[in-house]
Write a protein that holds these residues in place. Sequence first.
Motif, PDB file in Angstrom:
ATOM      1  N   ILE A 290       2.325  60.445  38.531  1.00 23.15           N
ATOM      2  CA  ILE A 290       1.365  60.227  39.631  1.00 23.15           C
ATOM      3  C   ILE A 290       0.523  58.980  39.356  1.00 23.15           C
ATOM      4  CG2 ILE A 290      -0.681  61.161  40.776  1.00 23.15           C
ATOM      5  CD1 ILE A 290       0.589  63.932  40.495  1.00 23.15           C
ATOM      6  N   ASP A 291       0.080  58.817  38.089  1.00 18.67           N
ATOM      7  CA  ASP A 291      -0.693  57.619  37.732  1.00 18.67           C
ATOM      8  C   ASP A 291       0.154  56.361  37.952  1.00 18.67           C
ATOM      9  OD1 ASP A 291      -2.790  59.247  37.031  1.00 18.67           O
ATOM     10  OD2 ASP A 291      -2.237  59.323  34.899  1.00 18.67           O
ATOM     11  N   LEU A 292       1.416  56.433  37.540  1.00 15.43           N
ATOM     12  CA  LEU A 292       2.310  55.289  37.706  1.00 15.43           C
ATOM     13  C   LEU A 292       2.583  55.011  39.189  1.00 15.43           C
ATOM     14  CD1 LEU A 292       4.031  53.206  36.138  1.00 15.43           C
ATOM     15  CD2 LEU A 292       5.924  54.845  36.217  1.00 15.43           C
ATOM     16  N   PHE A 293       2.718  56.088  39.981  1.00 13.12           N
ATOM     17  CA  PHE A 293       2.940  55.945  41.410  1.00 13.12           C
ATOM     18  C   PHE A 293       1.756  55.255  42.080  1.00 13.12           C
ATOM     19  CE2 PHE A 293       2.408  57.492  45.753  1.00 13.12           C
ATOM     20  CZ  PHE A 293       3.637  57.189  46.319  1.00 13.12           C
ATOM     21  N   LEU A 294       0.551  55.661  41.735  1.00 19.90           N
ATOM     22  CA  LEU A 294      -0.637  55.050  42.332  1.00 19.90           C
ATOM     23  C   LEU A 294      -0.737  53.567  41.969  1.00 19.90           C
ATOM     24  CD1 LEU A 294      -3.242  57.922  41.755  1.00 19.90           C
ATOM     25  CD2 LEU A 294      -2.142  57.255  43.902  1.00 19.90           C
ATOM     26  N   HIS A 295      -0.286  53.230  40.758  1.00 21.51           N
ATOM     27  CA  HIS A 295      -0.334  51.836  40.330  1.00 21.51           C
ATOM     28  C   HIS A 295       0.701  50.988  41.098  1.00 21.51           C
ATOM     29  CE1 HIS A 295      -1.186  48.500  37.667  1.00 21.51           C
ATOM     30  NE2 HIS A 295       0.123  48.348  37.442  1.00 21.51           N
ATOM     31  N   ASN A 296       1.827  51.616  41.498  1.00 21.80           N
ATOM     32  CA  ASN A 296       2.889  50.897  42.239  1.00 21.80           C
ATOM     33  C   ASN A 296       3.077  51.470  43.647  1.00 21.80           C
ATOM     34  OD1 ASN A 296       4.413  49.144  39.992  1.00 21.80           O
ATOM     35  ND2 ASN A 296       3.852  51.131  39.106  1.00 21.80           N
ATOM     36  N   LYS A 297       2.022  51.985  44.216  1.00 18.05           N
ATOM     37  CA  LYS A 297       2.116  52.698  45.492  1.00 18.05           C
ATOM     38  C   LYS A 297       2.680  51.821  46.615  1.00 18.05           C
ATOM     39  CE  LYS A 297      -0.559  55.598  48.625  1.00 18.05           C
ATOM     40  NZ  LYS A 297      -1.886  56.188  48.912  1.00 18.05           N
ATOM     41  N   GLY A 298       2.287  50.559  46.654  1.00 21.07           N
ATOM     42  CA  GLY A 298       2.727  49.696  47.738  1.00 21.07           C
ATOM     43  C   GLY A 298       4.237  49.580  47.817  1.00 21.07           C
ATOM     44  N   ARG A 299       4.888  49.535  46.659  1.00 21.13           N
ATOM     45  CA  ARG A 299       6.343  49.379  46.650  1.00 21.13           C
ATOM     46  C   ARG A 299       7.067  50.726  46.719  1.00 21.13           C
ATOM     47  NH1 ARG A 299       6.909  45.552  41.480  1.00 21.13           N
ATOM     48  NH2 ARG A 299       5.238  46.944  40.801  1.00 21.13           N
ATOM     49  N   LEU A 300       6.586  51.704  45.924  1.00 21.84           N
ATOM     50  CA  LEU A 300       7.264  53.009  45.900  1.00 21.84           C
ATOM     51  C   LEU A 300       7.097  53.783  47.205  1.00 21.84           C
ATOM     52  CD1 LEU A 300       6.483  54.217  42.265  1.00 21.84           C
ATOM     53  CD2 LEU A 300       8.701  53.534  43.193  1.00 21.84           C
ATOM     54  N   SER A 301       5.915  53.703  47.802  1.00 24.23           N
ATOM     55  CA  SER A 301       5.659  54.447  49.045  1.00 24.23           C
ATOM     56  C   SER A 301       6.600  53.987  50.156  1.00 24.23           C
ATOM     57  CB  SER A 301       4.209  54.256  49.466  1.00 24.23           C
ATOM     58  OG  SER A 301       3.954  54.931  50.684  1.00 24.23           O
ATOM     59  N   HIS A 302       6.758  52.660  50.284  1.00 21.08           N
ATOM     60  CA  HIS A 302       7.660  52.125  51.301  1.00 21.08           C
ATOM     61  C   HIS A 302       9.096  52.584  51.043  1.00 21.08           C
ATOM     62  CE1 HIS A 302       9.242  48.393  53.627  1.00 21.08           C
ATOM     63  NE2 HIS A 302       9.285  49.494  54.349  1.00 21.08           N
ATOM     64  N   TYR A 303       9.498  52.600  49.802  1.00 18.35           N
ATOM     65  CA  TYR A 303      10.858  53.002  49.437  1.00 18.35           C
ATOM     66  C   TYR A 303      11.105  54.468  49.794  1.00 18.35           C
ATOM     67  CZ  TYR A 303      14.655  54.539  46.398  1.00 18.35           C
ATOM     68  OH  TYR A 303      15.796  55.105  45.908  1.00 18.35           O
ATOM     69  N   PHE A 304      10.180  55.357  49.386  1.00 18.57           N
ATOM     70  CA  PHE A 304      10.384  56.795  49.633  1.00 18.57           C
ATOM     71  C   PHE A 304      10.261  57.152  51.119  1.00 18.57           C
ATOM     72  CE2 PHE A 304       9.143  57.186  45.048  1.00 18.57           C
ATOM     73  CZ  PHE A 304      10.373  57.649  44.624  1.00 18.57           C
ATOM     74  N   LYS A 305       9.461  56.421  51.862  1.00 21.84           N
ATOM     75  CA  LYS A 305       9.396  56.649  53.310  1.00 21.84           C
ATOM     76  C   LYS A 305      10.732  56.319  53.973  1.00 21.84           C
ATOM     77  CE  LYS A 305       4.432  55.836  53.894  1.00 21.84           C
ATOM     78  NZ  LYS A 305       3.412  54.889  54.416  1.00 21.84           N
TER      79      LYS A 305
END
Length: 322
Positions: free
Chosen positions: A197-212
């Motif tokens: 979760i900490d890592l996700f928040l740090h890379n949220k801009g890229r990971l969030s778009h990918y998982f969406k």
Amino acid sequence: MANRFDKIFSEKLSAVIAITSLICLLVSIYIFIIHGSWQFSPILDEAKVAQFGDFVGGVVGTLLAFVAAILYYVALKEQRKDIAINQKSMNLQNEALAKQIEEFEKQKEELALTRIVYEQQCKTMKEQEHTMKIQQFESSFYSFLNVYIAIKNELNTNDEEKDFFKTIFFKLCESIDIELIDKSPLNCHKIVEKKYIDLFLHNKGRLSHYFKTIYRLLKIIDSSLCLNNKEKMFYAKIIRSQLTDYELLIMYYNYHSAYANKSTILIYRYNILKHIHPLSYYESKFVCHEFSDILVIHLYEDIKLEKYEIHLTLPTFVSDKK
């Protein structure tokens, strides 16, 4: 012979004989009155009257009886003709009825053939409609699949190692090396989730778009009304074939975190994480010091079931065979 006989004994002959009988009667009366030996007297001469009656009855009566016989014969002949005409009419009616029945049978056959043609046309139209819907679905699906591939390529291109998910996975491993020592399997899993979760928040801009994008791809498949369960699984396998090993590992941690939301249901419904081996998880190497490999596999399966109980609640689709 019969025709000649019928021509002789006809109504015309009976009329001639009847007229002849009338003339004879009139002549007899004339002869009887004018030329008879009458003696006028108040007393009637019964003998002469009887002679006159015998004459009339013998001659005129016989002729009239012959006329009656001829007329009776003519009546029978006409009745026979009427019966023959009626019989002929009945035969014609029967023939007409038979033709109508034959026409009805032909119409029935034509209607049956028309119905078959109509059913075939309806089937063809349904198949064409289904094909058009499949084409529309595939147009949307493959367009979005290209979007997914473009996003993943962009992530890999911008990464120093040219493998974004491998870099993310190693960053996750580096952050939890010491904390997993002497921890139970469940605690190891919880620690990894927290670090992810900490890592996700740090890379949220890229990971969030990918998982969406992944979620939208699965949603396109799942919400399609033109696909049956087997066809849906076929397109889900196309998505699964595009996933790398590190991609699957990052997806596993993501869909076991608080950020998964509704995506987890679709992930397990279409068995997207099928090819992850439980021993591939980073924390499994710490657990394997105390447990056998087989036990570790069962432990991780229990973690998934305990956290979501997805395998017990999701609708059953077609089996996912290789």
